[in-house]
Design a protein around this motif. Structure first.
Motif, short mmCIF file in Angstrom:
data_model
loop_
_atom_site.label_atom_id
_atom_site.label_comp_id
_atom_site.label_asym_id
_atom_site.label_seq_id
_atom_site.Cartn_x
_atom_site.Cartn_y
_atom_site.Cartn_z
N VAL A 277 -1.24 46.53 64.60
CA VAL A 277 -0.24 47.18 65.44
C VAL A 277 -0.24 48.66 65.11
CG1 VAL A 277 2.17 47.20 66.15
CG2 VAL A 277 1.13 45.06 65.41
N ASP A 278 -0.54 49.48 66.11
CA ASP A 278 -0.63 50.92 65.92
C ASP A 278 0.77 51.53 65.93
OD1 ASP A 278 -0.99 53.61 66.05
OD2 ASP A 278 -2.25 53.60 67.86
N PRO A 279 1.22 52.12 64.79
CA PRO A 279 2.59 52.65 64.72
C PRO A 279 2.82 53.82 65.67
CG PRO A 279 1.36 53.16 62.71
CD PRO A 279 0.49 52.27 63.53
N ASP A 280 1.74 54.45 66.14
CA ASP A 280 1.92 55.61 67.03
C ASP A 280 1.93 55.24 68.51
OD1 ASP A 280 2.03 57.39 64.88
OD2 ASP A 280 -0.16 57.36 64.73
N ALA A 281 1.54 54.01 68.82
CA ALA A 281 1.52 53.60 70.23
C ALA A 281 2.95 53.34 70.70
CB ALA A 281 0.68 52.36 70.40
N VAL A 282 3.27 53.82 71.89
CA VAL A 282 4.62 53.61 72.42
C VAL A 282 4.79 52.14 72.78
CG1 VAL A 282 6.19 54.17 74.32
CG2 VAL A 282 4.82 55.97 73.27
N VAL A 283 5.88 51.53 72.29
CA VAL A 283 6.14 50.12 72.55
C VAL A 283 7.07 50.02 73.76
CG1 VAL A 283 7.04 47.96 71.61
CG2 VAL A 283 5.93 49.61 70.09
N SER A 284 6.62 49.33 74.78
CA SER A 284 7.42 49.19 76.00
C SER A 284 8.39 48.01 75.89
CB SER A 284 6.49 48.98 77.20
OG SER A 284 7.19 48.32 78.25
N PHE A 285 9.65 48.27 76.23
CA PHE A 285 10.63 47.19 76.19
C PHE A 285 10.28 46.10 77.21
CE2 PHE A 285 14.66 45.18 77.45
CZ PHE A 285 14.97 44.61 76.23
N ASP A 286 9.96 46.56 78.43
CA ASP A 286 9.70 45.61 79.52
C ASP A 286 8.48 44.73 79.30
OD1 ASP A 286 11.81 46.22 81.05
OD2 ASP A 286 10.74 47.57 82.42
N THR A 287 7.36 45.35 78.85
CA THR A 287 6.12 44.58 78.81
C THR A 287 5.80 44.00 77.44
OG1 THR A 287 4.78 46.55 78.39
CG2 THR A 287 5.13 45.94 80.70
N VAL A 288 6.45 44.50 76.38
CA VAL A 288 6.14 43.99 75.03
C VAL A 288 7.32 43.23 74.42
CG1 VAL A 288 5.43 44.61 72.70
CG2 VAL A 288 4.49 45.87 74.65
N ILE A 289 8.49 43.85 74.40
CA ILE A 289 9.63 43.28 73.67
C ILE A 289 10.30 42.14 74.43
CG2 ILE A 289 11.86 43.79 72.57
CD1 ILE A 289 9.41 45.04 71.17
N GLN A 290 10.62 42.36 75.71
CA GLN A 290 11.31 41.30 76.48
C GLN A 290 10.50 39.99 76.52
OE1 GLN A 290 14.52 41.10 77.66
NE2 GLN A 290 13.89 38.98 77.98
N PRO A 291 9.15 40.06 76.72
CA PRO A 291 8.39 38.80 76.70
C PRO A 291 8.51 38.04 75.37
CG PRO A 291 7.10 40.52 77.75
CD PRO A 291 8.32 41.19 77.19
N LEU A 292 8.68 38.77 74.26
CA LEU A 292 8.87 38.10 72.96
C LEU A 292 10.20 37.34 72.97
CD1 LEU A 292 7.81 40.86 70.36
CD2 LEU A 292 6.46 38.93 71.21
N PHE A 293 11.24 37.99 73.50
CA PHE A 293 12.56 37.32 73.58
C PHE A 293 12.47 36.12 74.51
CE2 PHE A 293 14.76 41.73 73.04
CZ PHE A 293 14.52 41.68 71.68
N THR A 294 11.82 36.32 75.66
CA THR A 294 11.76 35.25 76.66
C THR A 294 11.04 34.02 76.08
OG1 THR A 294 11.74 36.92 78.40
CG2 THR A 294 11.04 34.71 79.02
N SER A 295 9.98 34.24 75.32
CA SER A 295 9.24 33.09 74.77
C SER A 295 9.89 32.49 73.54
CB SER A 295 7.82 33.50 74.36
OG SER A 295 7.21 34.21 75.36
N ASN A 296 10.58 33.30 72.73
CA ASN A 296 10.99 32.80 71.42
C ASN A 296 12.49 32.73 71.17
OD1 ASN A 296 8.20 32.85 70.09
ND2 ASN A 296 8.39 34.93 70.85
N CYS A 297 13.31 33.31 72.03
CA CYS A 297 14.71 33.46 71.66
C CYS A 297 15.71 32.90 72.67
CB CYS A 297 15.05 34.94 71.44
SG CYS A 297 13.81 35.87 70.51
N ILE A 298 15.36 32.91 73.96
CA ILE A 298 16.41 32.62 74.95
C ILE A 298 16.83 31.15 74.99
CG2 ILE A 298 15.94 34.61 76.44
CD1 ILE A 298 14.46 32.66 78.32
N SER A 299 16.06 30.27 74.33
CA SER A 299 16.53 28.89 74.28
C SER A 299 17.87 28.82 73.56
CB SER A 299 15.49 28.01 73.57
OG SER A 299 15.17 28.55 72.31
N CYS A 300 18.13 29.75 72.65
CA CYS A 300 19.42 29.79 71.96
C CYS A 300 20.28 30.98 72.41
CB CYS A 300 19.24 29.87 70.46
SG CYS A 300 18.34 28.49 69.75
N HIS A 301 19.63 32.12 72.68
CA HIS A 301 20.38 33.34 73.00
C HIS A 301 20.47 33.56 74.50
CE1 HIS A 301 20.96 34.89 68.90
NE2 HIS A 301 19.83 34.27 68.64
N GLY A 302 21.32 32.77 75.16
CA GLY A 302 21.58 32.94 76.58
C GLY A 302 22.98 33.51 76.75
#
Ligand code: HEC
Length: 124
Positions: A36-61
């Protein structure tokens, strides 16, 4: 005597084959670990939200804070004070790296969350 030498010879060649095999599989493993490149800009829409959608929303709704469903998560995280600086001690990062939550994300995924918070937790 001759046969003993032959046996040792066979053992040695088997050992070298095994060594070559082990070295090769170690290299394969190394290349599979995502960097993971620390200088690359991390997009909320395309990187972070998909992590939540796959791993978290079963409990965090709707019921459990933070609400991590698409379209709700950004406001829930920022208004709830989960993504404060320094990123390493933010509520979101501390939670996903400890206790009951430690294995919901793998290490490269945790780093992406860390870098996203460090970069100012943007709605990008
Ligand atoms: C199996 C259900 C479950 C999953 C999956 C889960 N959580 Fe949680 N989460 C909980 C529960 C229960 C709590 C409250 C108690 C605790 O900390 O374990 C919690 C607490 C939290 C908190 C702290 C809330 C607060 O206000 O103190 C955060 C932040 C959080 N989770 C984020 C996440 C993220 C991000 C993911 C996905 C990577 C995730 N959770 C996946 C059940 C879950």
């Amino acid at each position: 005597m001759k046969s003993t030498r032959k046996t040792i010879g066979t053992c040695l060649s088997l050992l070298s084959v095994l060594l070559i095999f082990l070295t090769a599989s170690c290299e394969d493993y190394r290349y599979k670990v995502e960097e993971v490149d620390p200088d690359a800009v991390v997009s909320f829409d395309t990187v972070i939200q998909p992590l939540f959608t796959s791993n978290c929303i079963s409990c965090h709704g709707a019921i459990r804070n933070p609400d991590l469903r698409q379209g709700k998560s950004y406001e829930s995280l920022t208004k709830g004070g989960y993504v404060t600086l320094p990123a390493g001690t933010s509520k979101l990062y501390s939670t996903i790296t400890s206790g009951s939550h430690i294995s919901y994300l793998d290490d490269p995924e945790k780093l992406k969350v860390l870098y996203w918070i460090e970069q100012g937790a943007q709605d990008n």
